[in-house]
Design a protein around this motif. Structure first.
Motif, PDB file in Angstrom:
ATOM      1  N   ARG A 112     -28.181-107.744 -34.476  1.00 36.91           N
ATOM      2  CA  ARG A 112     -28.619-107.765 -35.878  1.00 36.91           C
ATOM      3  C   ARG A 112     -30.045-107.259 -36.004  1.00 36.91           C
ATOM      4  O   ARG A 112     -30.360-106.475 -36.898  1.00 36.91           O
ATOM      5  CB  ARG A 112     -28.497-109.196 -36.430  1.00 36.91           C
ATOM      6  N   ARG A 113     -30.915-107.677 -35.120  1.00 33.70           N
ATOM      7  CA  ARG A 113     -32.302-107.208 -35.156  1.00 33.70           C
ATOM      8  C   ARG A 113     -32.363-105.700 -34.947  1.00 33.70           C
ATOM      9  O   ARG A 113     -33.089-104.998 -35.628  1.00 33.70           O
ATOM     10  CB  ARG A 113     -33.116-107.942 -34.085  1.00 33.70           C
ATOM     11  N   ASN A 114     -31.552-105.161 -34.025  1.00 36.59           N
ATOM     12  CA  ASN A 114     -31.516-103.716 -33.819  1.00 36.59           C
ATOM     13  C   ASN A 114     -31.013-103.007 -35.066  1.00 36.59           C
ATOM     14  O   ASN A 114     -31.527-101.943 -35.428  1.00 36.59           O
ATOM     15  CB  ASN A 114     -30.643-103.361 -32.616  1.00 36.59           C
ATOM     16  N   GLU A 115     -30.022-103.579 -35.706  1.00 35.77           N
ATOM     17  CA  GLU A 115     -29.496-103.010 -36.948  1.00 35.77           C
ATOM     18  C   GLU A 115     -30.592-102.934 -38.008  1.00 35.77           C
ATOM     19  O   GLU A 115     -30.767-101.909 -38.665  1.00 35.77           O
ATOM     20  CB  GLU A 115     -28.339-103.890 -37.424  1.00 35.77           C
ATOM     21  N   VAL A 116     -31.333-103.989 -38.152  1.00 36.30           N
ATOM     22  CA  VAL A 116     -32.401-104.047 -39.150  1.00 36.30           C
ATOM     23  C   VAL A 116     -33.544-103.108 -38.778  1.00 36.30           C
ATOM     24  O   VAL A 116     -34.079-102.403 -39.624  1.00 36.30           O
ATOM     25  CB  VAL A 116     -32.905-105.502 -39.307  1.00 36.30           C
ATOM     26  N   GLU A 117     -33.916-103.089 -37.500  1.00 39.21           N
ATOM     27  CA  GLU A 117     -35.038-102.267 -37.038  1.00 39.21           C
ATOM     28  C   GLU A 117     -34.736-100.772 -37.100  1.00 39.21           C
ATOM     29  O   GLU A 117     -35.579 -99.994 -37.495  1.00 39.21           O
ATOM     30  CB  GLU A 117     -35.371-102.579 -35.580  1.00 39.21           C
ATOM     31  N   TYR A 118     -33.546-100.403 -36.640  1.00 38.27           N
ATOM     32  CA  TYR A 118     -33.274 -98.988 -36.417  1.00 38.27           C
ATOM     33  C   TYR A 118     -32.343 -98.346 -37.432  1.00 38.27           C
ATOM     34  O   TYR A 118     -32.234 -97.134 -37.465  1.00 38.27           O
ATOM     35  CB  TYR A 118     -32.725 -98.793 -34.992  1.00 38.27           C
ATOM     36  N   ARG A 119     -31.647 -99.139 -38.224  1.00 41.31           N
ATOM     37  CA  ARG A 119     -30.759 -98.576 -39.254  1.00 41.31           C
ATOM     38  C   ARG A 119     -30.963 -99.325 -40.562  1.00 41.31           C
ATOM     39  O   ARG A 119     -30.029 -99.623 -41.279  1.00 41.31           O
ATOM     40  CB  ARG A 119     -29.300 -98.704 -38.825  1.00 41.31           C
ATOM     41  N   SER A 120     -32.204 -99.645 -40.880  1.00 44.45           N
ATOM     42  CA  SER A 120     -32.486-100.541 -41.991  1.00 44.45           C
ATOM     43  C   SER A 120     -31.922-100.051 -43.315  1.00 44.45           C
ATOM     44  O   SER A 120     -31.537-100.856 -44.155  1.00 44.45           O
ATOM     45  CB  SER A 120     -33.985-100.807 -42.110  1.00 44.45           C
ATOM     46  N   SER A 121     -31.839 -98.741 -43.533  1.00 37.05           N
ATOM     47  CA  SER A 121     -31.311 -98.258 -44.809  1.00 37.05           C
ATOM     48  C   SER A 121     -29.800 -98.475 -44.917  1.00 37.05           C
ATOM     49  O   SER A 121     -29.264 -98.557 -46.015  1.00 37.05           O
ATOM     50  CB  SER A 121     -31.644 -96.780 -44.999  1.00 37.05           C
ATOM     51  N   GLU A 122     -29.123 -98.601 -43.789  1.00 33.08           N
ATOM     52  CA  GLU A 122     -27.673 -98.801 -43.783  1.00 33.08           C
ATOM     53  C   GLU A 122     -27.286-100.268 -43.621  1.00 33.08           C
ATOM     54  O   GLU A 122     -26.165-100.652 -43.943  1.00 33.08           O
ATOM     55  CB  GLU A 122     -27.045 -98.017 -42.622  1.00 33.08           C
ATOM     56  N   ALA A 123     -28.192-101.071 -43.110  1.00 31.73           N
ATOM     57  CA  ALA A 123     -27.877-102.469 -42.785  1.00 31.73           C
ATOM     58  C   ALA A 123     -27.973-103.352 -44.030  1.00 31.73           C
ATOM     59  O   ALA A 123     -28.821-103.132 -44.883  1.00 31.73           O
ATOM     60  CB  ALA A 123     -28.843-102.975 -41.731  1.00 31.73           C
ATOM     61  N   PRO A 124     -27.127-104.372 -44.110  1.00 32.72           N
ATOM     62  CA  PRO A 124     -27.285-105.332 -45.206  1.00 32.72           C
ATOM     63  C   PRO A 124     -28.639-106.026 -45.089  1.00 32.72           C
ATOM     64  O   PRO A 124     -29.142-106.242 -43.983  1.00 32.72           O
ATOM     65  CB  PRO A 124     -26.155-106.345 -44.987  1.00 32.72           C
ATOM     66  N   ALA A 125     -29.213-106.342 -46.216  1.00 28.56           N
ATOM     67  CA  ALA A 125     -30.527-106.987 -46.227  1.00 28.56           C
ATOM     68  C   ALA A 125     -30.454-108.363 -45.563  1.00 28.56           C
ATOM     69  O   ALA A 125     -29.460-109.074 -45.681  1.00 28.56           O
ATOM     70  CB  ALA A 125     -31.023-107.131 -47.661  1.00 28.56           C
ATOM     71  N   VAL A 126     -31.510-108.697 -44.868  1.00 26.15           N
ATOM     72  CA  VAL A 126     -31.647-110.028 -44.292  1.00 26.15           C
ATOM     73  C   VAL A 126     -32.013-110.985 -45.420  1.00 26.15           C
ATOM     74  O   VAL A 126     -32.871-110.681 -46.245  1.00 26.15           O
ATOM     75  CB  VAL A 126     -32.741-110.047 -43.202  1.00 26.15           C
ATOM     76  N   THR A 127     -31.361-112.129 -45.443  1.00 30.70           N
ATOM     77  CA  THR A 127     -31.636-113.118 -46.488  1.00 30.70           C
ATOM     78  C   THR A 127     -32.407-114.299 -45.906  1.00 30.70           C
ATOM     79  O   THR A 127     -32.329-114.566 -44.698  1.00 30.70           O
ATOM     80  CB  THR A 127     -30.326-113.648 -47.102  1.00 30.70           C
ATOM     81  N   PRO A 128     -33.118-115.023 -46.749  1.00 26.22           N
ATOM     82  CA  PRO A 128     -33.792-116.238 -46.269  1.00 26.22           C
ATOM     83  C   PRO A 128     -32.805-117.225 -45.641  1.00 26.22           C
ATOM     84  O   PRO A 128     -33.145-117.910 -44.666  1.00 26.22           O
ATOM     85  CB  PRO A 128     -34.439-116.817 -47.527  1.00 26.22           C
ATOM     86  N   GLU A 129     -31.602-117.281 -46.154  1.00 24.19           N
ATOM     87  CA  GLU A 129     -30.582-118.179 -45.613  1.00 24.19           C
ATOM     88  C   GLU A 129     -30.167-117.760 -44.204  1.00 24.19           C
ATOM     89  O   GLU A 129     -29.945-118.612 -43.332  1.00 24.19           O
ATOM     90  CB  GLU A 129     -29.362-118.232 -46.536  1.00 24.19           C
ATOM     91  N   GLU A 130     -30.060-116.463 -43.982  1.00 26.10           N
ATOM     92  CA  GLU A 130     -29.731-115.965 -42.645  1.00 26.10           C
ATOM     93  C   GLU A 130     -30.840-116.329 -41.658  1.00 26.10           C
ATOM     94  O   GLU A 130     -30.563-116.772 -40.538  1.00 26.10           O
ATOM     95  CB  GLU A 130     -29.532-114.444 -42.699  1.00 26.10           C
ATOM     96  N   VAL A 131     -32.079-116.169 -42.091  1.00 25.50           N
ATOM     97  CA  VAL A 131     -33.211-116.527 -41.233  1.00 25.50           C
ATOM     98  C   VAL A 131     -33.146-118.012 -40.894  1.00 25.50           C
ATOM     99  O   VAL A 131     -33.250-118.401 -39.721  1.00 25.50           O
ATOM    100  CB  VAL A 131     -34.557-116.175 -41.909  1.00 25.50           C
ATOM    101  N   ALA A 132     -32.959-118.848 -41.904  1.00 25.94           N
ATOM    102  CA  ALA A 132     -32.932-120.299 -41.684  1.00 25.94           C
ATOM    103  C   ALA A 132     -31.820-120.690 -40.713  1.00 25.94           C
ATOM    104  O   ALA A 132     -32.025-121.505 -39.807  1.00 25.94           O
ATOM    105  CB  ALA A 132     -32.771-121.031 -43.012  1.00 25.94           C
TER     106      ALA A 132
END
Length: 155
Positions: A112-132
């Motif tokens: 998930r972190r790689n998805e956010v870091e390297y494909r952020s425009s394609e990845a679903p946004a990280v939510t505060p709930e996901e972080v928690a």
């Protein structure tokens, strides 16, 4: 202290392939990594509502530091060739069973972190709930590392 045999063939293979390397074993350095991991968890909690993506990256890094601390205590470190996946593979080989269910979230978080870091425009946004939700899993990994480190000998 006796030799740790569980996962030895996997760890030996990771060393032979260049994914892991031997370094001076240091419980003190491992414990310092766990302190850094806990600081990252605290920072991630503070950022979760305003910067969930940044918080997730910190949470993941805390988890990575916790598992890397287990290896540091043994005198092992992932190389740039091995990357973060090798940290997971080496610790999982040595601690699963019985702790696989506690370790598995790390690999999902890594992806998930790689998805956010390297494909952020394609990845679903990280939510505060996901972080928690994942912070609870990271804290469990840190606690696992805190318990494992004093019991695992130099590799």
């Amino acid at each position: 202290m006796t030799r740790w045999n569980q996962g030895r063939s996997t760890v030996d293979a990771l060393i032979a392939s260049g994914g892991l390397e031997r370094v001076p074993a240091s419980q003190e350095a491992a414990e310092a990594e766990l302190v850094r991991a806990r600081v990252h968890v605290g920072s991630a909690r503070q950022l979760a509502a305003t910067d969930p993506e940044g918080a997730y990256t910190l949470a993941y890094d805390a988890a990575r530091r916790a598992l890397a601390a287990v290896l540091q205590n043994q005198g092992l470190r992932a190389t740039s060739r091995g990357g973060h996946i090798v940290i997971y593979e080496a610790v999982r080989a040595q601690l699963d069973p019985p702790l696989g269910s506690m370790l598995r979230p790390f690999n999902r978080m890594r992806a998930r972190r790689n998805e956010v870091e390297y494909r952020s425009s394609e990845a679903p946004a990280v939510t505060p709930e996901e972080v928690a939700g994942d912070l609870a899993k990271v804290e469990a990994l840190i606690e696992l590392a805190e318990k494992a480190i004093p019991n695992m000998p130099r590799y």
